[in-house]
Design a protein around this motif. Structure first.
Motif, PDB file in Angstrom:
ATOM      1  N   GLU A 145       0.831  -1.208   0.000  1.00 21.72           N
ATOM      2  CA  GLU A 145       0.000   0.000   0.000  1.00 21.72           C
ATOM      3  C   GLU A 145       0.869   1.264   0.000  1.00 21.72           C
ATOM      4  OE1 GLU A 145      -2.304  -3.018   2.639  1.00 21.72           O
ATOM      5  OE2 GLU A 145      -0.219  -2.442   2.249  1.00 21.72           O
ATOM      6  N   ASP A 146       1.918   1.252   0.832  1.00 24.44           N
ATOM      7  CA  ASP A 146       2.806   2.418   0.908  1.00 24.44           C
ATOM      8  C   ASP A 146       3.558   2.615  -0.396  1.00 24.44           C
ATOM      9  OD1 ASP A 146       1.957   2.685   3.508  1.00 24.44           O
ATOM     10  OD2 ASP A 146       3.797   1.882   4.405  1.00 24.44           O
ATOM     11  N   ARG A 147       3.971   1.525  -1.018  1.00 20.37           N
ATOM     12  CA  ARG A 147       4.702   1.623  -2.277  1.00 20.37           C
ATOM     13  C   ARG A 147       3.813   2.174  -3.396  1.00 20.37           C
ATOM     14  NH1 ARG A 147       6.556  -4.229  -3.179  1.00 20.37           N
ATOM     15  NH2 ARG A 147       7.671  -3.364  -4.998  1.00 20.37           N
ATOM     16  N   LEU A 148       2.550   1.702  -3.439  1.00 18.44           N
ATOM     17  CA  LEU A 148       1.642   2.198  -4.472  1.00 18.44           C
ATOM     18  C   LEU A 148       1.341   3.677  -4.258  1.00 18.44           C
ATOM     19  CD1 LEU A 148       0.156   1.053  -6.955  1.00 18.44           C
ATOM     20  CD2 LEU A 148      -1.859   0.759  -5.503  1.00 18.44           C
ATOM     21  N   ARG A 149       1.141   4.064  -3.003  1.00 20.47           N
ATOM     22  CA  ARG A 149       0.931   5.490  -2.699  1.00 20.47           C
ATOM     23  C   ARG A 149       2.131   6.321  -3.139  1.00 20.47           C
ATOM     24  NH1 ARG A 149      -3.178   6.752   0.852  1.00 20.47           N
ATOM     25  NH2 ARG A 149      -4.182   4.987   1.895  1.00 20.47           N
ATOM     26  N   ALA A 150       3.323   5.814  -2.869  1.00 16.38           N
ATOM     27  CA  ALA A 150       4.530   6.567  -3.211  1.00 16.38           C
ATOM     28  C   ALA A 150       4.650   6.775  -4.712  1.00 16.38           C
ATOM     29  CB  ALA A 150       5.762   5.847  -2.668  1.00 16.38           C
ATOM     30  N   VAL A 151       4.311   5.744  -5.508  1.00 21.43           N
ATOM     31  CA  VAL A 151       4.365   5.900  -6.954  1.00 21.43           C
ATOM     32  C   VAL A 151       3.373   6.971  -7.409  1.00 21.43           C
ATOM     33  CG1 VAL A 151       3.972   4.767  -9.176  1.00 21.43           C
ATOM     34  CG2 VAL A 151       5.164   3.542  -7.353  1.00 21.43           C
ATOM     35  N   HIS A 152       2.156   6.930  -6.883  1.00 17.73           N
ATOM     36  CA  HIS A 152       1.153   7.950  -7.216  1.00 17.73           C
ATOM     37  C   HIS A 152       1.679   9.347  -6.908  1.00 17.73           C
ATOM     38  CE1 HIS A 152      -2.630   6.002  -8.403  1.00 17.73           C
ATOM     39  NE2 HIS A 152      -2.338   5.032  -7.572  1.00 17.73           N
ATOM     40  N   ARG A 153       2.207   9.524  -5.707  1.00 16.45           N
ATOM     41  CA  ARG A 153       2.641  10.853  -5.278  1.00 16.45           C
ATOM     42  C   ARG A 153       3.822  11.347  -6.099  1.00 16.45           C
ATOM     43  NH1 ARG A 153       2.175   8.774   0.874  1.00 16.45           N
ATOM     44  NH2 ARG A 153      -0.031   9.244   1.241  1.00 16.45           N
ATOM     45  N   ARG A 154       4.766  10.443  -6.385  1.00 10.38           N
ATOM     46  CA  ARG A 154       5.936  10.844  -7.164  1.00 10.38           C
ATOM     47  C   ARG A 154       5.553  11.164  -8.599  1.00 10.38           C
ATOM     48  NH1 ARG A 154      10.752   6.860  -4.782  1.00 10.38           N
ATOM     49  NH2 ARG A 154      10.478   7.528  -2.609  1.00 10.38           N
ATOM     50  N   LEU A 155       4.640  10.401  -9.157  1.00  8.84           N
ATOM     51  CA  LEU A 155       4.172  10.687 -10.505  1.00  8.84           C
ATOM     52  C   LEU A 155       3.454  12.030 -10.534  1.00  8.84           C
ATOM     53  CD1 LEU A 155       3.780   9.682 -13.441  1.00  8.84           C
ATOM     54  CD2 LEU A 155       1.634   8.650 -12.683  1.00  8.84           C
ATOM     55  N   SER A 156       2.623  12.289  -9.546  1.00  4.57           N
ATOM     56  CA  SER A 156       1.905  13.555  -9.485  1.00  4.57           C
ATOM     57  C   SER A 156       2.874  14.724  -9.400  1.00  4.57           C
ATOM     58  CB  SER A 156       0.969  13.568  -8.269  1.00  4.57           C
ATOM     59  OG  SER A 156       0.368  14.834  -8.114  1.00  4.57           O
ATOM     60  N   ALA A 157       3.903  14.590  -8.567  1.00  2.00           N
ATOM     61  CA  ALA A 157       4.877  15.668  -8.416  1.00  2.00           C
ATOM     62  C   ALA A 157       5.619  15.937  -9.714  1.00  2.00           C
ATOM     63  CB  ALA A 157       5.865  15.318  -7.303  1.00  2.00           C
ATOM     64  N   ALA A 158       5.936  14.879 -10.457  1.00  4.32           N
ATOM     65  CA  ALA A 158       6.695  15.041 -11.701  1.00  4.32           C
ATOM     66  C   ALA A 158       5.850  15.622 -12.819  1.00  4.32           C
ATOM     67  CB  ALA A 158       7.280  13.694 -12.137  1.00  4.32           C
TER      68      ALA A 158
END
Length: 213
Positions: free
Chosen positions: A80-93
């Motif tokens: 769950e934490d890994r999937l959230r991190a991908v979402h957040r990093r993609l959003s930031a980029a």
């Protein structure tokens, strides 16, 4: 943006062209990147741009590749934490480069897009989903990436969500929208992101075929 290329400057090449195109995309949106505009920027002919990057579509793909390349894989931890991190990093980029979200519809058009699809797929497999459910869950995740990033781009253009339905002459024509208008006006793009992540992950949890790792 029209400063010509000086004799002492680094020779014109793909990297400089993509740098300039990315600056335009961040300022005006990806759809405003043109070969002619870049030629004016560098003080060269359009053919000189085409020599290094053959087509506009190839140029846009290179810009998208540069943006998506900023998204790093998350550290080890619960899925769950890994999937959230991908979402957040993609959003930031992507959030500061309007138009890139359109390329996520067909995410494997670029190498880094394929890498992100593989990354999300691997996280879901590690979570214990069977192959069929993983394919469906990854597609759901990808669809959310596109929708959220377009929503976030709209917020940037408007300065936030609309307080009420803008086409209504009388708010009572849309009483439900008018009732939630105040709550909507207090929300930002990040709040939408976090809420949707909660909903998506909660829905995914109930479809795992094995305990997550």
């Amino acid at each position: 943006m029209t400063e010509p290329l000086s004799p002492s400057a680094e020779p014109l090449g793909e990297r400089r062209i993509v740098d300039a195109a990315l600056a335009v995309a961040r300022r005006d949106g990806l759809d405003q990147v043109t070969m002619r505009g870049l030629a004016r920027h560098f003080g060269v002919t359009t053919m000189a741009i085409h020599y290094h990057v053959p087509t506009r579509e190839a140029l846009l793909s290179l810009v998208v590749e540069r943006v998506l390349g900023q998204v790093e894989a998350p550290p080890d931890g619960p899925w769950e934490d890994r999937l959230r991190a991908v979402h957040r990093r993609l959003s930031a980029a992507v959030s500061d480069c309007p138009g890139v979200a359109d390329y996520l519809v067909d995410i494997t058009r670029t190498r880094h897009g394929t890498r992100l699809a593989d990354l999300a797929t691997g996280i879901l497999l590690d979570a214990g989903f069977d192959e069929r459910t993983t394919v469906l869950a990854q597609a759901t995740t990808q669809a959310y990436w596109v929708g959220y990033l377009k929503l976030a781009a709209g917020f940037q253009r408007r300065g936030g969500p609309p307080a009420r339905h803008q086409t209504a002459d009388d708010p009572q024509i849309y009483p439900a929208l008018d009732r939630v208008a105040l709550a909507r006006s207090a929300l930002d793009a990040e709040t939408y992101l976090e809420f949707a992540l909660d909903v998506i992950i909660a829905g995914f949890r109930g479809r795992r075929s094995a305990p997550g790792r």
